[in-house]
Write a protein that holds these residues in place. Structure first.
Motif, PDB file in Angstrom:
ATOM      1  N   ILE A  24       0.868  -1.172   0.000  1.00  0.00           N
ATOM      2  CA  ILE A  24       0.000   0.000   0.000  1.00  0.00           C
ATOM      3  C   ILE A  24       0.909   1.227   0.000  1.00  0.00           C
ATOM      4  N   VAL A  25       0.691   2.139  -0.919  1.00  0.00           N
ATOM      5  CA  VAL A  25       1.341   3.450  -0.859  1.00  0.00           C
ATOM      6  C   VAL A  25       0.250   4.431  -0.463  1.00  0.00           C
ATOM      7  N   ASP A  26       0.328   4.939   0.748  1.00  0.00           N
ATOM      8  CA  ASP A  26      -0.784   5.721   1.284  1.00  0.00           C
ATOM      9  C   ASP A  26      -0.673   7.198   0.889  1.00  0.00           C
ATOM     10  N   PRO A  27      -1.648   8.049   1.269  1.00  0.00           N
ATOM     11  CA  PRO A  27      -1.609   9.455   0.868  1.00  0.00           C
ATOM     12  C   PRO A  27      -0.395  10.217   1.384  1.00  0.00           C
ATOM     13  N   GLY A  28       0.276   9.677   2.400  1.00  0.00           N
ATOM     14  CA  GLY A  28       1.500  10.306   2.886  1.00  0.00           C
ATOM     15  C   GLY A  28       2.744   9.839   2.154  1.00  0.00           C
ATOM     16  N   GLY A  29       2.575   8.959   1.158  1.00  0.00           N
ATOM     17  CA  GLY A  29       3.719   8.421   0.440  1.00  0.00           C
ATOM     18  C   GLY A  29       4.415   7.302   1.184  1.00  0.00           C
ATOM     19  N   ASN A  30       3.819   6.826   2.280  1.00  0.00           N
ATOM     20  CA  ASN A  30       4.409   5.729   3.057  1.00  0.00           C
ATOM     21  C   ASN A  30       4.097   4.397   2.396  1.00  0.00           C
ATOM     22  N   TRP A  31       5.093   3.492   2.397  1.00  0.00           N
ATOM     23  CA  TRP A  31       4.937   2.151   1.833  1.00  0.00           C
ATOM     24  C   TRP A  31       4.662   1.180   2.970  1.00  0.00           C
TER      25      TRP A  31
END
Length: 238
Positions: free
Chosen positions: A116-123
Motif C-alpha cells: 500500500i502506498v498511502d496518501p503520505g507516500g508511506n509504503w
C-alpha cells in the motif's frame, strides 16, 4: 521480555488525507488530535498505524515504510480491494495512494507480498508468512517479470520496471508460457498507468485478453484477469 508491541509512526501532509483512506480499507480511527500537533491513530484488528501531520510535507519525498507479516495475504488484499471499489469505484493502482497486487518478491527470499502506498507516500509492505512455490523455472519471461516486480513494486521505479519488461515482451509469443505472458502484459499495463500512459495500458490489456488460454490456465489467472479489468475500468471510453 514479553508482550511487546511495536507501532510505526509515519509522516503525512494532513491527517485528513490518511484517515479516510485507511477507513476505506477497514481501519477505524482510535484517537485523533489537531493541537498542539496533528496526530491520528488507526487500527484494523491487530494492525496499528499512527500518523503525524507535517503541513509542508511532500509525499513524493517520503521514506516512511513498515513491514506487516500476515497469514492470509490474498484475503487481506481482497478486503482492501473491495474497500477501494466501494469507496472510490475502483482499485487504486496508480498515483498516490495506490495498491500493488500480491506477487512473489524475488529480492525477499521468495516471499509473496503486496504494498500500500498511502496518501503520505508511506509504503506499507504486506508479506505472507508462507513461501509460495518458486516459478522462475518456467522460462525467461517469468524471471524477467520477477526482476521487473523488484523495480516496480519493491523499489517504486515503474520506469525501470517497464524497460525491463519491454525487451522480453518484444520476443515472439511462441517462446513463452501463455499464462506467464498474460501476467507480464497485465503487469506492464499497471506500470503504464503509473507512468500516465492510459492508452498503452488499454492496448496491453487488449493483448492480454487476446492470448488463447485453456480452462485450467484461465481459472488460475482469474485474479489477474480481474485485475486487468480493474486497470481500465476508470479510463474514458476509447
Amino acid at each position: 521480555m514479553a508482550n511487546e508491541t511495536t507501532i510505526p509512526l509515519l509522516p503525512c501532509r494532513s491527517v485528513d488525507d490518511v484517515a479516510p483512506f485507511y477507513q476505506a480499507l477497514g481501519f477505524e480511527v482510535t484517537y485523533r488530535q489537531e493541537r498542539p500537533n496533528p496526530y491520528v491513530t488507526l487500527r484494523r484488528e491487530d494492525l496499528h498505524l499512527h500518523f503525524f501531520g507535517v503541513p509542508q510535507f511532500d509525499p513524493a519525498d517520503s521514506y516512511g515504510s513498515c513491514l506487516v507479516l500476515v497469514d492470509d495475504l490474498v484475503d487481506i488484499h481482497s478486503a482492501f480491494a473491495d474497500g477501494m471499489r466501494a469507496t472510490y469505484g475502483k482499485v487504486l493502482v496508480s498515483g498516490v495512494p495506490r495498491m500493488t497486487r500480491p506477487r512473489p518478491r524475488r529480492n525477499q527470499e521468495g516471499h509473496f507480498g503486496f504494498s500500500i502506498v498511502d496518501p503520505g507516500g508511506n509504503w506499507i509492505r504486506f508479506v505472507g508468512r508462507a513461501t509460495p512455490p518458486e516459478t522462475d523455472d518456467r522460462g525467461g519471461l517469468a524471471r524477467t517479470l520477477h526482476n521487473a516486480v523488484v523495480q516496480g513494486d519493491s523499489r517504486g521505479n515503474p520506469a525501470q520496471a517497464a524497460r525491463i519488461l519491454d525487451g522480453a515482451l518484444g520476443r515472439p509469443e511462441a517462446d513463452d508460457d501463455p499464462a506467464v505472458r498474460v501476467e507480464a502484459l497485465v503487469y506492464r499495463a499497471e506500470l503504464a498507468l503509473q507512468l500516465d500512459e492510459p492508452e498503452s495500458a488499454r492496448e496491453l490489456v487488449r493483448q492480454a485478453r487476446s492470448i488463447p488460454l485453456d480452462d485450467g490456465a484461465r481459472d488460475a489467472l482469474a485474479d489477474t484477469l480481474r485485475h486487468a479489468e480493474d486497470l481500465i475500468a476508470g479510463l474514458p471510453p476509447a
